[in-house]
Design a protein around this motif. Structure first.
Motif, PDB file in Angstrom:
ATOM      1  N   LEU A   1       3.460   3.704   9.547  1.00  0.00           N
ATOM      2  CA  LEU A   1       2.781   2.991  10.629  1.00  0.00           C
ATOM      3  C   LEU A   1       2.760   1.496  10.355  1.00  0.00           C
ATOM      4  N   PRO A   2       2.647   0.678  11.423  1.00  0.00           N
ATOM      5  CA  PRO A   2       2.471  -0.766  11.213  1.00  0.00           C
ATOM      6  C   PRO A   2       1.134  -1.039  10.522  1.00  0.00           C
ATOM      7  N   ARG A   3       0.986  -2.244  10.029  1.00  0.00           N
ATOM      8  CA  ARG A   3      -0.151  -2.606   9.179  1.00  0.00           C
ATOM      9  C   ARG A   3      -1.515  -2.191   9.742  1.00  0.00           C
TER      10      ARG A   3
ATOM     11  N   SER B   1       0.805  -1.215   0.000  1.00  0.00           N
ATOM     12  CA  SER B   1       0.000   0.000   0.000  1.00  0.00           C
ATOM     13  C   SER B   1       0.839   1.267   0.000  1.00  0.00           C
ATOM     14  N   LYS B   2       2.113   1.159   0.360  1.00  0.00           N
ATOM     15  CA  LYS B   2       2.948   2.350   0.465  1.00  0.00           C
ATOM     16  C   LYS B   2       3.013   3.155  -0.830  1.00  0.00           C
ATOM     17  N   PRO B   3       3.190   2.524  -1.996  1.00  0.00           N
ATOM     18  CA  PRO B   3       3.207   3.330  -3.224  1.00  0.00           C
ATOM     19  C   PRO B   3       1.893   4.075  -3.464  1.00  0.00           C
ATOM     20  N   VAL B   4       0.776   3.435  -3.126  1.00  0.00           N
ATOM     21  CA  VAL B   4      -0.520   4.093  -3.295  1.00  0.00           C
ATOM     22  C   VAL B   4      -0.620   5.289  -2.359  1.00  0.00           C
ATOM     23  N   LEU B   5      -0.235   5.105  -1.104  1.00  0.00           N
ATOM     24  CA  LEU B   5      -0.304   6.194  -0.135  1.00  0.00           C
ATOM     25  C   LEU B   5       0.606   7.354  -0.535  1.00  0.00           C
ATOM     26  N   LEU B   6       1.799   7.033  -0.995  1.00  0.00           N
ATOM     27  CA  LEU B   6       2.713   8.089  -1.438  1.00  0.00           C
ATOM     28  C   LEU B   6       2.170   8.806  -2.664  1.00  0.00           C
TER      29      LEU B   6
END
Length: 157
Positions: free
Chosen positions: A57-59, A4-9
């Motif tokens: 943050l953690p999952r 999900s990190k790329p989406v959030l960024l």
């Protein structure tokens, strides 16, 4: 939340880019923001900040933060929808009213007046951009962002 990190960024980047466009339109093109425009700016800023925090943050906590960012996008979409309604019905106004006065007293409006100070009227007509008004564009972006964030929350990893 690794996938999900790329989406959030990306969502944070888009939100910040939209704020940059708003600043360009305000300071270069002379389009003064109305109170509803400023509330939409707060929503984009909240989305960006929450997404950037969610990356680290953690999952479990990251999913909660992502859901909170999605709620911010949905709230922003509601404000944009109301703004579109006001533009379609000129007898309704949010011009110089208590909303503007209270928005301009928030600490962020005092610290960052170039971004969060309401000076315009909601009914002011500016030239459309690619056929859509600014609140219509905001609604489109809030819907896209909310969709991506909701998908990120509900998908199984």
């Amino acid at each position: 939340m690794k996938t999900s990190k790329p989406v959030l960024l990306a969502v944070a980047f888009v939100s910040l880019a939209l704020l940059a466009v708003a600043l360009y339109l305000q300071h270069v093109e002379g389009m003064l923001p109305c109170p509803l425009c400023v509330i939409q700016r707060y929503a984009f800023a909240a989305i960006a900040v929450i997404c950037l925090i969610a990356v680290y943050l953690p999952r479990g906590a990251g999913k909660i933060a992502t859901a909170l960012a999605a709620l911010s996008a949905i709230a922003g979409a509601g404000v944009a929808g109301w703004h579109i309604y006001i533009k379609a019905n000129p007898t309704v106004s949010c011009g110089i009213d208590p909303l503007e006065t209270s928005l301009n007293t928030i600490p962020t409006a005092k610290l960052l007046p170039f971004l969060f100070q309401a000076d315009g009227l909601c009914t002011t007509e500016y030239a459309p951009i690619l056929g859509l008004s600014l609140p219509q564009w905001a609604l489109v972006w809030f819907a896209v962002i909310a969709t991506y964030l909701i998908y990120t929350v509900v998908k199984k990893n």
